[in-house]
Design a protein around this motif. Structure first.
Motif, PDB file in Angstrom:
ATOM      1  N   LEU A  43     100.038  37.401  35.938  1.00 58.23           N
ATOM      2  CA  LEU A  43     100.604  38.628  35.370  1.00 58.23           C
ATOM      3  C   LEU A  43     100.703  39.764  36.382  1.00 58.23           C
ATOM      4  O   LEU A  43     101.327  40.787  36.100  1.00 58.23           O
ATOM      5  CB  LEU A  43      99.750  39.097  34.177  1.00 58.23           C
ATOM      6  N   VAL A  44     100.095  39.602  37.555  1.00 56.26           N
ATOM      7  CA  VAL A  44     100.119  40.675  38.549  1.00 56.26           C
ATOM      8  C   VAL A  44     101.210  40.413  39.587  1.00 56.26           C
ATOM      9  O   VAL A  44     101.687  39.289  39.738  1.00 56.26           O
ATOM     10  CB  VAL A  44      98.747  40.839  39.244  1.00 56.26           C
ATOM     11  N   ASP A  45     101.579  41.464  40.289  1.00 57.33           N
ATOM     12  CA  ASP A  45     102.657  41.361  41.283  1.00 57.33           C
ATOM     13  C   ASP A  45     102.141  40.993  42.669  1.00 57.33           C
ATOM     14  O   ASP A  45     102.788  40.257  43.408  1.00 57.33           O
ATOM     15  CB  ASP A  45     103.412  42.684  41.351  1.00 57.33           C
ATOM     16  N   ILE A  46     100.975  41.543  43.030  1.00 58.25           N
ATOM     17  CA  ILE A  46     100.411  41.310  44.366  1.00 58.25           C
ATOM     18  C   ILE A  46      98.922  41.021  44.220  1.00 58.25           C
ATOM     19  O   ILE A  46      98.200  41.714  43.503  1.00 58.25           O
ATOM     20  CB  ILE A  46     100.596  42.539  45.285  1.00 58.25           C
ATOM     21  N   VAL A  47      98.456  39.969  44.900  1.00 59.79           N
ATOM     22  CA  VAL A  47      97.034  39.663  44.958  1.00 59.79           C
ATOM     23  C   VAL A  47      96.538  39.985  46.367  1.00 59.79           C
ATOM     24  O   VAL A  47      97.087  39.482  47.355  1.00 59.79           O
ATOM     25  CB  VAL A  47      96.750  38.188  44.637  1.00 59.79           C
ATOM     26  N   SER A  69     104.314  33.285  41.651  1.00 62.37           N
ATOM     27  CA  SER A  69     105.004  34.523  41.287  1.00 62.37           C
ATOM     28  C   SER A  69     104.312  35.750  41.865  1.00 62.37           C
ATOM     29  O   SER A  69     104.812  36.863  41.768  1.00 62.37           O
ATOM     30  CB  SER A  69     105.052  34.661  39.752  1.00 62.37           C
ATOM     31  N   SER A  70     103.133  35.545  42.475  1.00 61.17           N
ATOM     32  CA  SER A  70     102.379  36.656  43.042  1.00 61.17           C
ATOM     33  C   SER A  70     102.401  36.602  44.563  1.00 61.17           C
ATOM     34  O   SER A  70     102.228  35.539  45.155  1.00 61.17           O
ATOM     35  CB  SER A  70     100.923  36.625  42.555  1.00 61.17           C
ATOM     36  N   LYS A  71     102.604  37.744  45.167  1.00 60.37           N
ATOM     37  CA  LYS A  71     102.553  37.829  46.620  1.00 60.37           C
ATOM     38  C   LYS A  71     101.092  38.017  47.033  1.00 60.37           C
ATOM     39  O   LYS A  71     100.337  38.716  46.372  1.00 60.37           O
ATOM     40  CB  LYS A  71     103.387  39.019  47.096  1.00 60.37           C
ATOM     41  N   SER A 132     109.722  42.836  40.470  1.00 62.10           N
ATOM     42  CA  SER A 132     108.735  43.765  39.940  1.00 62.10           C
ATOM     43  C   SER A 132     109.410  44.749  38.998  1.00 62.10           C
ATOM     44  O   SER A 132     110.549  45.166  39.217  1.00 62.10           O
ATOM     45  CB  SER A 132     108.047  44.527  41.084  1.00 62.10           C
ATOM     46  N   SER A 133     108.694  45.121  37.934  1.00 62.47           N
ATOM     47  CA  SER A 133     109.220  46.092  36.971  1.00 62.47           C
ATOM     48  C   SER A 133     108.910  47.504  37.453  1.00 62.47           C
ATOM     49  O   SER A 133     108.518  47.710  38.605  1.00 62.47           O
ATOM     50  CB  SER A 133     108.581  45.850  35.598  1.00 62.47           C
ATOM     51  N   HIS A 134     109.052  48.483  36.568  1.00 64.13           N
ATOM     52  CA  HIS A 134     108.802  49.883  36.945  1.00 64.13           C
ATOM     53  C   HIS A 134     107.351  50.083  37.386  1.00 64.13           C
ATOM     54  O   HIS A 134     107.070  50.867  38.285  1.00 64.13           O
ATOM     55  CB  HIS A 134     109.117  50.806  35.754  1.00 64.13           C
ATOM     56  N   THR A 135     106.426  49.383  36.756  1.00 62.71           N
ATOM     57  CA  THR A 135     105.009  49.484  37.105  1.00 62.71           C
ATOM     58  C   THR A 135     104.557  48.213  37.824  1.00 62.71           C
ATOM     59  O   THR A 135     104.791  47.107  37.354  1.00 62.71           O
ATOM     60  CB  THR A 135     104.134  49.688  35.851  1.00 62.71           C
ATOM     61  N   THR A 136     103.915  48.398  38.980  1.00 67.98           N
ATOM     62  CA  THR A 136     103.446  47.272  39.784  1.00 67.98           C
ATOM     63  C   THR A 136     101.929  47.186  39.711  1.00 67.98           C
ATOM     64  O   THR A 136     101.239  48.200  39.794  1.00 67.98           O
ATOM     65  CB  THR A 136     103.879  47.430  41.258  1.00 67.98           C
ATOM     66  N   THR A 137     101.424  45.965  39.577  1.00 66.56           N
ATOM     67  CA  THR A 137      99.977  45.751  39.498  1.00 66.56           C
ATOM     68  C   THR A 137      99.498  44.956  40.702  1.00 66.56           C
ATOM     69  O   THR A 137     100.061  43.922  41.044  1.00 66.56           O
ATOM     70  CB  THR A 137      99.599  44.989  38.212  1.00 66.56           C
ATOM     71  N   VAL A 138      98.458  45.483  41.342  1.00 63.28           N
ATOM     72  CA  VAL A 138      97.846  44.844  42.508  1.00 63.28           C
ATOM     73  C   VAL A 138      96.420  44.453  42.127  1.00 63.28           C
ATOM     74  O   VAL A 138      95.660  45.273  41.620  1.00 63.28           O
ATOM     75  CB  VAL A 138      97.805  45.805  43.713  1.00 63.28           C
TER      76      VAL A 138
END
Length: 359
Positions: A43-47, A69-71, A132-138
């Motif tokens: 569910l996150v964009d970057i790990v 799906s996660s960078k 990525s959507s408007h909000t990015t999660t790391v």
């Protein structure tokens, strides 16, 4: 000698690992944290895999697969405590493996700003690619005591200042002891676009690892000192120091100037207060640069004046005794306190706590 101590420490830790439901290694809490992290990763964009720059291999966190799906970014934290040339070599090696890699000192604003700029650059790339959507999660992941919480706090503070946002700052619990973070927490670190960072509990691998990795994890604080024993860790540290070239850098340090505590002062050597409102007992501040330099100078003089073969156990024991005797003065401990008590008070509470600074 260091090799024998490594085997000893490794065996001690392996015995703990073999006990299912251990209160020290891959605890039920860590197992639950592993499941929570694994559920969040898709569910996150970057790990961001946070490693200890002093032990980049031993602090690897790879037992949880990162979703395609996660960078992934590998962050070598505590760079200020590590050998700089070795850290650069590790960075180049990881980049050759096609990882995005960055070195950082969580307690340095410029270093945090540099990492935040890297994150924002990676977020922009994700957005350009429609990932990525408007909000990015790391999400920050790593072994215990790799500095994830300190990093989250620093990113939150610097990011909010940069975005000129107002409101109450959040704080992740930071401690020199492993296992302080108990749950996943979210911190806003940037606006336009919004970026949130998730601080996660430190997790050790469930499987038994080799002796050298176990020893390095213990020496750098990823495992509680009491698991192996403070005295054994002090011996390991001094064995490494005595057979390395690092101590030679301390040749120009000034000679010891600190005073030894009197018997009465030593009697008050405690962190316990006399009462709720009463005065606290005297405790020497072992973080002072003068005492740190005294420790370094003492170790330098002891090692450089010892010419016996350290692979001989008896010779190493003699050098270790000389180290302890010399550190009486550096740690401001009265000579009459005895070697056993010195090991408990001086070596365990100060040499090991200062191992991050004596490098």
């Amino acid at each position: 000698m260091a090799g024998r101590i490594v085997l000893n420490i490794g065996k001690t830790i392996k015995k703990v690992v073999e006990k299912k439901g251990s209160s020290w290694w891959y605890t039920p809490h860590m197992a639950a944290a592993s499941r929570a992290i694994a559920n969040r990763i898709p569910l996150v964009d970057i790990v961001v895999q946070v490693r200890d720059a002093r032990i980049p291999f031993s602090s690897t966190f790879e037992h949880l697969n990162v979703s395609n799906s996660s960078k992934q970014i590998i962050l070598l934290n505590k760079m200020d405590l590590a050998n700089r040339s070795q850290t650069k070599k590790w960075t180049r090696y990881l980049e050759e493996q096609r990882y995005v890699c960055c070195e950082v000192n969580s307690h340095n604003k410029e270093s945090i700003k540099g990492f935040l700029n890297l994150l924002q650059s990676e977020v922009k790339e994700l957005k350009r690619n429609g990932q990525s959507s408007h909000t990015t999660t790391v999400m920050l992941v790593g072994i215990p005591n790799s500095g994830k919480s300190a990093l989250a706090n620093a990113l939150h503070q610097i990011g909010r200042i940069s975005a000129e946002e107002k409101g109450r700052l959040k704080h992740a619990a930071v401690s020199p002891n492993p296992g302080e973070t108990k749950e996943i927490s979210s911190f806003k670190i940037a606006s336009h676009p919004n970026i949130f960072v998730l601080d996660t509990p430190g997790v050790l691998p469930p499987d038994i690892i080799d002796d050298e990795v176990c020893s390095k994890l213990a020496l750098t604080g990823a495992i509680a000192d009491s698991l192996v024993g403070e005295l054994k860790l002090a011996q390991y540290f001094l064995a490494i120091l005595s057979t390395s070239e690092e101590y030679k850098k301390w040749v120009k340090l000034p000679r010891i100037k600190t005073k030894i505590l009197t018997g009465d002062q030593q009697g008050n050597y405690s962190t316990v207060s006399e009462g709720k409102m009463g005065p606290k007992k005297h405790v020497p501040d072992h973080t002072q640069d003068s005492i740190v330099n005294d420790v370094r100078r003492t170790l330098f003089e002891t090692v450089s004046s010892f010419s016996e073969n350290l692979e001989d156990g008896e010779n190493f024991a003699e050098l270790y005794k000389l180290h302890l005797m010399g550190l009486h003065k550096a740690f401001q401990v009265v000579p009459g306190i005895g070697i056993a008590a010195l090991s408990e008070i001086s070596v365990s509470s100060t040499v090991l706590n200062k191992r991050n600074r004596i490098r």
